[in-house]
Each structure stands twice: as structure tokens, then as C-alpha cells.
Scaffold this active site. Structure first.
Site, PDB file in Angstrom:
ATOM      1  N   ASP A 198       0.829  -1.208   0.000  1.00 42.70           N
ATOM      2  CA  ASP A 198       0.000   0.000   0.000  1.00 42.70           C
ATOM      3  C   ASP A 198       0.867   1.264   0.000  1.00 42.70           C
ATOM      4  O   ASP A 198       1.953   1.275   0.583  1.00 42.70           O
ATOM      5  CB  ASP A 198      -0.892  -0.023   1.254  1.00 42.70           C
TER       6      ASP A 198
ATOM      7  N   ASN B 296     -10.467  -2.478  -6.603  1.00 39.95           N
ATOM      8  CA  ASN B 296      -9.669  -1.540  -7.407  1.00 39.95           C
ATOM      9  C   ASN B 296     -10.247  -1.306  -8.803  1.00 39.95           C
ATOM     10  O   ASN B 296      -9.878  -0.343  -9.476  1.00 39.95           O
ATOM     11  CB  ASN B 296      -8.215  -2.006  -7.532  1.00 39.95           C
TER      12      ASN B 296
HETATM   13  C1  FPP Z   1      -1.881   0.279  -3.314  1.00 35.41           C
HETATM   14  O1  FPP Z   1      -1.406   1.600  -3.421  1.00 35.41           O
HETATM   15  C2  FPP Z   1      -1.351  -0.553  -4.356  1.00 35.41           C
HETATM   16  C3  FPP Z   1      -2.093  -1.061  -5.381  1.00 35.41           C
HETATM   17  C4  FPP Z   1      -3.524  -0.774  -5.548  1.00 35.41           C
HETATM   18  C5  FPP Z   1      -1.533  -1.918  -6.407  1.00 35.41           C
HETATM   19  C6  FPP Z   1      -0.224  -2.605  -6.110  1.00 35.41           C
HETATM   20  C7  FPP Z   1       0.530  -2.666  -7.385  1.00 35.41           C
HETATM   21  C8  FPP Z   1       1.868  -2.610  -7.517  1.00 35.41           C
HETATM   22  C9  FPP Z   1       2.768  -2.640  -6.350  1.00 35.41           C
HETATM   23  C10 FPP Z   1       2.550  -2.520  -8.839  1.00 35.41           C
HETATM   24  C11 FPP Z   1       2.211  -3.552  -9.844  1.00 35.41           C
HETATM   25  C12 FPP Z   1       2.239  -4.945  -9.344  1.00 35.41           C
HETATM   26  C13 FPP Z   1       3.005  -5.942  -9.831  1.00 35.41           C
HETATM   27  C14 FPP Z   1       2.893  -7.302  -9.270  1.00 35.41           C
HETATM   28  C15 FPP Z   1       3.993  -5.736 -10.900  1.00 35.41           C
HETATM   29  P1  FPP Z   1      -2.479   2.755  -3.536  1.00 35.41           P
HETATM   30  O2  FPP Z   1      -2.576   3.160  -4.949  1.00 35.41           O
HETATM   31  O3  FPP Z   1      -3.774   2.350  -2.915  1.00 35.41           O
HETATM   32  O4  FPP Z   1      -1.772   3.865  -2.677  1.00 35.41           O
HETATM   33  P2  FPP Z   1      -2.475   5.017  -1.827  1.00 35.41           P
HETATM   34  O5  FPP Z   1      -3.222   4.333  -0.711  1.00 35.41           O
HETATM   35  O6  FPP Z   1      -1.313   5.826  -1.342  1.00 35.41           O
HETATM   36  O7  FPP Z   1      -3.368   5.760  -2.764  1.00 35.41           O
END
Ligand code: FPP
Length: 244
Positions: free
Chosen positions: A11, A59
Site C-alpha cells: 500500500d 480496485n
Molecule cells: C496500493 O497503493 C497498491 C495497489 C492498488 C496496487 C499494487 C501494485 C503494484 C505494487 C505494482 C504492480 C504490481 C506488480 C505485481 C507488478 P495505492 O494506490 O492504494 O496507494 P495510496 O493508498 O497511497 O493511494
């Protein structure tokens, strides 16, 4: 002792980007680099199963360009890491609602799963379009279907059968669950599989997560006493009777 099954809620990509005045996609891109680091280091550290929450079913509600960025990163990751996984003997598998994924991602997942099927040193599980409750619904459908066919009686339903109907049926229970970015919730990630897991929350945002952070999580885990409902004295007795 190291956790045999480590699960991570990655996250904070969005906040990482926002703090730098960058588009959210840059945070995900940097997050993908952290994925590469952590996969390598988990394998080196002796983790047997690593499950990463790459995309929650919820998501899909994000802006379409962000969803497209994430799908694109996933595709690129599968393409670029396939050989790396083979070289490092890492088996890839995925959980989640595959049918919802773009065809190119589905094909790439199936391709890497097949190519790495015989790899044994570590299993990397990507949770994509995953939500624990939805997985439970699917499991209940499977079991009720068996019941309708006369293959299952209510009295025969066991914990094993329920766990065996989940998409994680071939995976061990989660030992350690890590979430980055300071949030302290499970967000539907592996609710039954992690019900005895040790929880570890760290303030760092996912793109900044590095090897030393994983070491700290392992140290904390090693310092915890996992009693599984027993008393400390009972555990001491058990340990004393384990043959050297
Ligand atoms: C949460 O951060 C993360 C995600 C929704 C997606 C996770 C994806 C990756 C780490 C990259 C791609 C994955 C792979 C396996 C190559 P957020 O966007 O919710 O962050 P925030 O809470 O700060 O908005």
C-alpha cells in the site's frame, strides 16, 4: 525462524507519487520495482510462499487510466520476470477473478504459470482482482454444487473441505502478513488463510520498501510467540519433547 508463507499488502503507491507531485501511475511503476526487490530478497531469505496483493476486486472502481496502468505494469512484470523466475526456480501462480482481467493479462499469467510449474524454491502468488469474501462465495458455490449432486452431506463439511474449496487450496496458511503505508487493516486479503497470521504494519510507503524493512519484519516475527491457543508453559513442554 522465518515465515514459510509471507503475505504483503503493498500500500502507498498513490501517496508516494502525490508527495512528489507525480501522477499516481509513477507510484505504481516504482511499486513494481519494489515488487522485484522483495521477490528476490524473500527467495534469498528462505520464504517458501510469497503472496502479494497486486490488485483488489475493489480496485476496478478506480479511474480507468489508473486501472489500465496497473494492468500494463502487471503485463510487463510477467513478461520481463518470466526468465528471472525460471532462473531462480520461482513458481508463479495467481488467485482472483481471472475472467475479469484483460485477455492479454490472462494469457500472460497462464503462460508464466505453465512455464514455471516445476519450479520449487519459492512460490510467488499474485492476488489479482482478488477479494477474500468473493473467494468464499465461490467456495460455497463449489460445496453446495457437490451437495446438490449428493456428493456432500452437511455432517461431512469440515474445515479442510472449506479451505480446500478456496482458490488458495494448494497454499499453506499465512504465517506473517505485512502491510505498508501505516494503514492497519486487512482489506479483504486472505481472511481465512491469515486467521492465525502474525500482523506487521510499517509506515513506509510501498515504493520505499526495501530489503532492510523485510529483515525488520522477519526479526519481529521471530520474536513473537505463536501459541495457537495454548499456554506458554504448554509450548515449553512441547519444545522440550521435540527430538533434537
Ligand atoms: C496500493 O497503493 C497498491 C495497489 C492498488 C496496487 C499494487 C501494485 C503494484 C505494487 C505494482 C504492480 C504490481 C506488480 C505485481 C507488478 P495505492 O494506490 O492504494 O496507494 P495510496 O493508498 O497511497 O493511494
Amino acid at each position: 525462524m522465518k515465515p514459510a508463507h509471507l503475505a504483503i499488502i503493498m500500500d502507498g503507491n498513490g501517496r508516494w507519487a502525490e508527495q512528489r507531485g507525480l501522477p499516481r501511475g509513477s507510484g505504481h511503476k516504482e511499486g513494481a520495482e519494489a515488487v522485484r526487490r522483495v521477490v528476490r530478497y524473500a527467495r534469498k531469505s528462505g520464504v517458501e510462499t510469497l503472496t502479494l496483493f497486486a490488485f483488489s476486486s475493489l480496485n476496478w472502481g478506480r479511474p480507468s487510466d489508473e486501472v489500465a496502468d496497473l494492468m500494463d505494469l502487471l503485463l510487463r512484470f510477467l513478461d520481463e520476470e518470466k526468465q528471472e523466475m525460471l532462473d531462480r526456480d520461482i513458481r508463479l501462480t495467481a488467485i482472483g477473478e481471472r475472467d475479469y482481467l484483460p485477455p492479454a493479462v490472462r494469457t500472460a499469467l497462464a503462460d508464466v504459470e505453465l512455464a514455471t510449474a516445476r519450479c520449487r524454491t519459492m512460490t510467488l502468488v499474485l492476488a489479482v482482482s482478488y477479494d477474500g469474501r468473493r473467494d468464499m462465495v465461490e467456495a460455497v458455490r463449489r460445496l453446495t454444487d457437490m451437495a446438490c449432486r449428493g456428493q456432500l452431506l452437511p455432517a461431512d463439511v469440515t474445515e479442510q473441505q472449506i479451505m480446500g474449496a478456496l482458490s488458495t487450496r494448494r497454499l499453506p496458511d499465512v504465517d506473517l502478513l505485512v502491510r505498508t503505508s501505516g494503514e492497519q487493516r486487512l482489506s479483504g486479503f486472505l481472511p481465512l488463510e491469515a486467521c492465525y497470521a502474525e500482523l506487521y504494519f510499517v509506515d513506509k510507503l510501498w515504493p520505499d520498501f526495501e530489503e532492510a524493512d523485510l529483515d525488520r519484519a522477519f526479526e519481529t516475527y521471530a520474536g513473537r510467540q505463536r501459541r495457537f491457543g495454548l499456554t506458554p508453559a504448554q509450548l515449553d513442554t512441547q519444545l522440550a519433547t521435540v527430538p533434537a
